[in-house]
Design a protein around this motif. Structure first.
Motif: not given
Length: 494
Positions: A39-62
């Motif tokens: 992504g051009g190394r330009s993604i805002p870190w709060p968006a990266v934070l939510l993306s990490i959380t979303a991936t870690e949670i996954s259907a395994v958590t839900f």
């Protein structure tokens, strides 16, 4: 089974349209393969934070973690102690080295440090680990959709895979991160809503009293369980916390799927904020879904509900959504299933393709965005096929994912720790491969022996043994690449 009403179907359609539209918007920006994957190394870190959380949670958590709370207690959170510590380790040991290297795939760093064989072997280990783990996540989400609509699991798998492929192959990592932000908000809202609904039905005071009396609120297991030993009791706090430290360090520091999005931040400082804060967000979310499972258990007991015999702990939350939840809540939770499935699948597809492009193929393919997109399509088909093959598995998917991951993740973490904590003269390209293979083979044998009850060994020991064995064996080899002046972490492997 209750069917979705017209307005609920409209709600679901709006959600899917929003995700696809978001993926299309970011896909309009054109660039090379590095831009496609970082992504051009330009993604805002709060968006990266939510993306990490979303991936870690996954259907395994839900879907899986409410089943764990329903059938067990809150001891899954013991892993969170080590998991939180691991985020600081990754932030201050791993990310600095990766940003200095300016690598696209983190396995390029191992290529700089040790050589091409270590580079490519570690990438293959990642591919095997991520394909298995992501197939399990996809299967769990598909099992919920299958129960929800009464369709075969293979149909549900193809639906999830198809939607994720559309926006991931077109928009790359930008589409992954920004759609993950939408999806994170959806399943967090779903978790809060279902907990509030269930506790309101039982009465919060009665729910809490029932849960306490049954021992379902227990988090820490300080002592060895009766009939178990230190080697066989995998749920002991000390082992669980240490296992959380090892497995999270491996997932966030050695797995291209999660680490890749940290490399999209503008600086290492912003990346560190994203990974550390993801623990303070993700662990409470896991606790919320565990408590939702306990609340579901209390509701079943209080109302005298008869759960069909064929519904196991893997399916209990999906059964609740399909058969019991009121219409508005049912629609929100169904969208939550879609969100968790796609948030874990989209990033896996992107990471698998980026690893092939930057770790395993030549320079000519590395310049082709079209080849990168076809890689995403290929891995989407592969994950769907494996998920369908695993569809008859009956054990808790939460623990299955940890068991499989420990076999290969431990070896990867051992080699990364060797690269990051020892001087350049330590470590040999082929010696690393020998250590990784031996560590993995021994771990696989131990896991099989434990599962077959041939030995009394808790599975939480296996990743620890793997990391220690791989690190120590590789440490015994000395570099054949000359003195330390020949080694540099300033530029990526070509």
């Amino acid at each position: 089974m209750q069917l979705l009403g017209p307005w609920e179907i409209t709600f679901v359609a709006i959600y899917l349209a929003a995700v696809l539209f978001g993926g299309w918007v970011v896909s309009r920006r054109k660039g090379g393969t590095e831009d496609f994957f970082l992504g051009g190394r330009s993604i805002p870190w709060p968006a990266v934070l939510l993306s990490i959380t979303a991936t870690e949670i996954s259907a395994v958590t839900f879907l899986g973690i409410p089943g764990t709370g329903y059938g067990e207690d809150l001891s899954y959170l013991q892993l969170g102690v080590g998991s939180l510590l691991a985020r600081f380790l990754v932030a201050f040991l791993f990310l600095g080295a990766f940003y200095r290297s300016q690598c696209v795939s983190i396995y390029q760093y191992l290529g700089e440090r040790f050589g091409k064989v270590s580079h490519r072997t570690s990438a293959v280990f990642f591919l095997v680990s991520r394909i298995n783990a992501s197939a399990i996540r996809l299967l769990l989400a598909a099992a919920g959709l299958s129960l929800f609509f009464g369709v075969p699991i293979w149909v549900a798998v193809l639906v999830f895979s198809g939607v994720a492929l559309v926006y991931t192959s077109s928009g790359g990592i930008r589409a992954v991160i920004w759609t993950d932000c939408i999806q994170a908000a959806v399943f967090i809202a779903g978790g809060i809503a279902v907990f509030v609904y269930l506790t309101s039905q039982v009465g919060f005071g009665e729910f809490w009293e029932m849960a306490q009396e049954s021992g379902k609120l227990q988090i820490f297991h300080w002592n060895v369980s009766p009939g178990e030993s230190w080697f066989s009791d995998w749920n002991l706090f000390y082992l669980a916390a240490l296992n959380g430290l090892v497995m999270t360090s491996a997932a966030l520091g050695c797995d291209q799927d999660l680490t890749q999005r940290m490399l999209t931040c503008r600086s290492v400082g912003r990346a560190r904020w994203s990974v550390i804060l993801s623990g303070f967000l993700g662990i409470p979310i896991a606790g919320l879904f565990l408590l939702s499972g306990v609340a579901l258990w209390a509701w079943v007991q209080a109302e005298g509900v008869v759960v069909p015999a064929e519904v196991g702990t893997n399916d209990i939350f999906a059964w609740f959504i399909a058969e019991v939840a009121p219409s508005g809540l049912r629609a929100l939770l169904f969208i939550g299933i879609l969100a968790t499935a796609m948030s874990s699948l989209d990033s896996a597809l992107n990471a698998l393709s980026s690893s092939v492009v930057y770790d395993l193929v030549g320079e000519r393919f590395r310049q082709s965005v079209a080849f990168s997109r076809w890689g995403i399509v290929f891995f989407g088909c592969a994950l769907a096929g494996i998920a369908i093959l695993l569809s008859d598995y009956q054990e808790s998917f939460v623990w299955l994912g940890f068991k499989i991951g420990g076999v290969t993740y431990g070896a990867l973490l051992g080699i990364f720790l060797l690269a990051l904590t020892t001087p350049p003269r330590v470590g040999h390209d082929w010696g690393n491969v020998i250590a990784m293979l031996l560590g993995t083979v021994v771990s696989a044998i131990l896991l099989l022996s434990s599962e077959m009850d041939w030995i009394s060994l808790g599975w939480t020991w296996i990743p620890l043994i793997n990391v220690a064995m791989t690190f120590l064996l590789a440490f015994c080899f000395r570099s054949d690449r000359g003195d330390s002046s020949e080694w540099s972490s300033s530029k990526p492997v070509s």
